[in-house]
Design an enzyme around this catalytic site. Sequence first.
Site, mmCIF file in Angstrom:
data_model
loop_
_atom_site.group_PDB
_atom_site.id
_atom_site.type_symbol
_atom_site.label_atom_id
_atom_site.label_comp_id
_atom_site.label_asym_id
_atom_site.label_seq_id
_atom_site.Cartn_x
_atom_site.Cartn_y
_atom_site.Cartn_z
ATOM 1 N N ASP A 163 11.791 34.165 19.323
ATOM 2 C CA ASP A 163 11.030 33.080 18.304
ATOM 3 C C ASP A 163 12.208 33.920 17.254
ATOM 4 O O ASP A 163 13.618 33.891 17.702
ATOM 5 C CB ASP A 163 10.263 33.378 17.865
ATOM 6 C CG ASP A 163 10.219 32.593 16.920
ATOM 7 O OD1 ASP A 163 10.528 31.117 16.889
ATOM 8 O OD2 ASP A 163 9.507 32.925 15.928
ATOM 9 N N LYS B 241 -1.287 38.799 24.190
ATOM 10 C CA LYS B 241 -1.045 38.198 25.263
ATOM 11 C C LYS B 241 -0.953 37.569 25.818
ATOM 12 O O LYS B 241 -0.681 36.624 27.591
ATOM 13 C CB LYS B 241 -2.536 37.612 24.697
ATOM 14 C CG LYS B 241 -4.056 38.146 24.637
ATOM 15 C CD LYS B 241 -4.713 37.587 23.711
ATOM 16 C CE LYS B 241 -5.897 38.366 22.703
ATOM 17 N NZ LYS B 241 -6.685 37.641 21.857
ATOM 18 N N ARG C 83 -4.015 28.485 25.013
ATOM 19 C CA ARG C 83 -3.109 29.790 26.534
ATOM 20 C C ARG C 83 -2.741 28.720 28.303
ATOM 21 O O ARG C 83 -2.597 29.801 29.015
ATOM 22 C CB ARG C 83 -3.807 31.228 26.394
ATOM 23 C CG ARG C 83 -3.400 31.449 25.262
ATOM 24 C CD ARG C 83 -4.346 33.058 24.709
ATOM 25 N NE ARG C 83 -3.616 33.720 23.532
ATOM 26 C CZ ARG C 83 -2.879 33.806 22.763
ATOM 27 N NH1 ARG C 83 -1.376 34.533 23.980
ATOM 28 N NH2 ARG C 83 -3.035 34.647 22.280
ATOM 29 N N GLU D 4 7.709 39.132 28.640
ATOM 30 C CA GLU D 4 7.260 38.343 27.036
ATOM 31 C C GLU D 4 7.099 36.894 27.545
ATOM 32 O O GLU D 4 8.187 36.630 28.148
ATOM 33 C CB GLU D 4 8.044 39.098 26.185
ATOM 34 C CG GLU D 4 8.173 38.124 24.512
ATOM 35 C CD GLU D 4 6.570 38.544 23.908
ATOM 36 O OE1 GLU D 4 5.688 37.882 25.148
ATOM 37 O OE2 GLU D 4 6.952 38.844 22.101
ATOM 38 N N ASP D 5 6.501 36.679 26.123
ATOM 39 C CA ASP D 5 6.506 35.135 26.309
ATOM 40 C C ASP D 5 7.944 34.348 26.460
ATOM 41 O O ASP D 5 8.780 32.911 26.629
ATOM 42 C CB ASP D 5 5.210 33.984 25.878
ATOM 43 C CG ASP D 5 4.526 35.226 24.963
ATOM 44 O OD1 ASP D 5 5.679 35.467 24.491
ATOM 45 O OD2 ASP D 5 3.997 34.660 24.290
ATOM 46 N N PHE E 258 6.925 24.100 17.596
ATOM 47 C CA PHE E 258 5.977 25.166 18.249
ATOM 48 C C PHE E 258 5.371 24.685 19.364
ATOM 49 O O PHE E 258 4.210 24.054 19.695
ATOM 50 C CB PHE E 258 5.040 24.571 17.123
ATOM 51 C CG PHE E 258 4.129 26.698 16.863
ATOM 52 C CD1 PHE E 258 4.457 27.438 16.066
ATOM 53 C CD2 PHE E 258 2.893 26.410 17.654
ATOM 54 C CE1 PHE E 258 3.656 28.608 16.720
ATOM 55 C CE2 PHE E 258 2.098 27.560 18.105
ATOM 56 C CZ PHE E 258 2.651 28.526 17.692
ATOM 57 N N ASP F 157 -0.018 30.590 22.435
ATOM 58 C CA ASP F 157 -1.156 30.147 21.723
ATOM 59 C C ASP F 157 -0.939 29.416 20.823
ATOM 60 O O ASP F 157 -0.088 30.359 19.646
ATOM 61 C CB ASP F 157 -2.044 30.850 21.391
ATOM 62 C CG ASP F 157 -2.152 32.322 20.791
ATOM 63 O OD1 ASP F 157 -1.139 32.444 20.963
ATOM 64 O OD2 ASP F 157 -2.112 32.415 19.630
#
Length: 180
Positions: free
Chosen positions: A102, A42, A164, A98-99, A151, A158
């Site tokens: 990583d 999401k 979010r 994509e957000d 983070f 999220d």
Amino acid sequence: MHKDFREILLTEEQIKNKIKELGEKITKDYEGKDIVLIGVLKGSVMFMSDLMKEIKTSVYLDFMAVSSYGNSSETSGIVRILKDLDNDIEGKHVLIVEDIIDSGITLQYLAEYLRARNPKSVEIAALLHKPDRKRVDVNAKYLGFKVPDEFLVGYGLDYAEKYRNFPFVAILKEEIYKNK
Ligand code: IMP
Ligand code: MG
């Protein structure tokens, strides 16, 4: 500011300007071509909705949902498809949205998975990437911001499904996710 945030890393304004830039580049690169934008649920929803407004060529929209096994603040290396595409991508120009990158494992897997369906091209747009955490090489053509190994939450990102909705990217306080 929300009490769980240590600081705001990227403001709404900074994100907006960057997405405008990315949209202009994408518009130029795909001139005269249709693009299938594939959002990774999401986390990508905010980025997707803002980015698509800045793309001035015609786009189709589709979504996938993936999850990696293991705890919620680190990728395990195994990717599981929870929701697949609704439409066929054979012969199409695909842009994965994509957000954050990583370790790169999720996107490497997804790009391979989609390439197996014979699209005309597969490229990646990611708003954020954490170079310090890279484990596999992902060739993302469109990258927003390089971010530190912290983070992050907000703007779609999220922690345990929370935060979010915030329109900026914040650094989550360590005490929220450490020893969980
Ligand atoms: P990768 O497979 O290790 O590249 O992980 C990518 C996924 O991990 C992203 O789509 C996010 O869902 C999640 N992720 C990685 N870093 C963060 C973060 O700082 N905050 C929130 N989610 C993150
Ligand atoms: Mg995600």
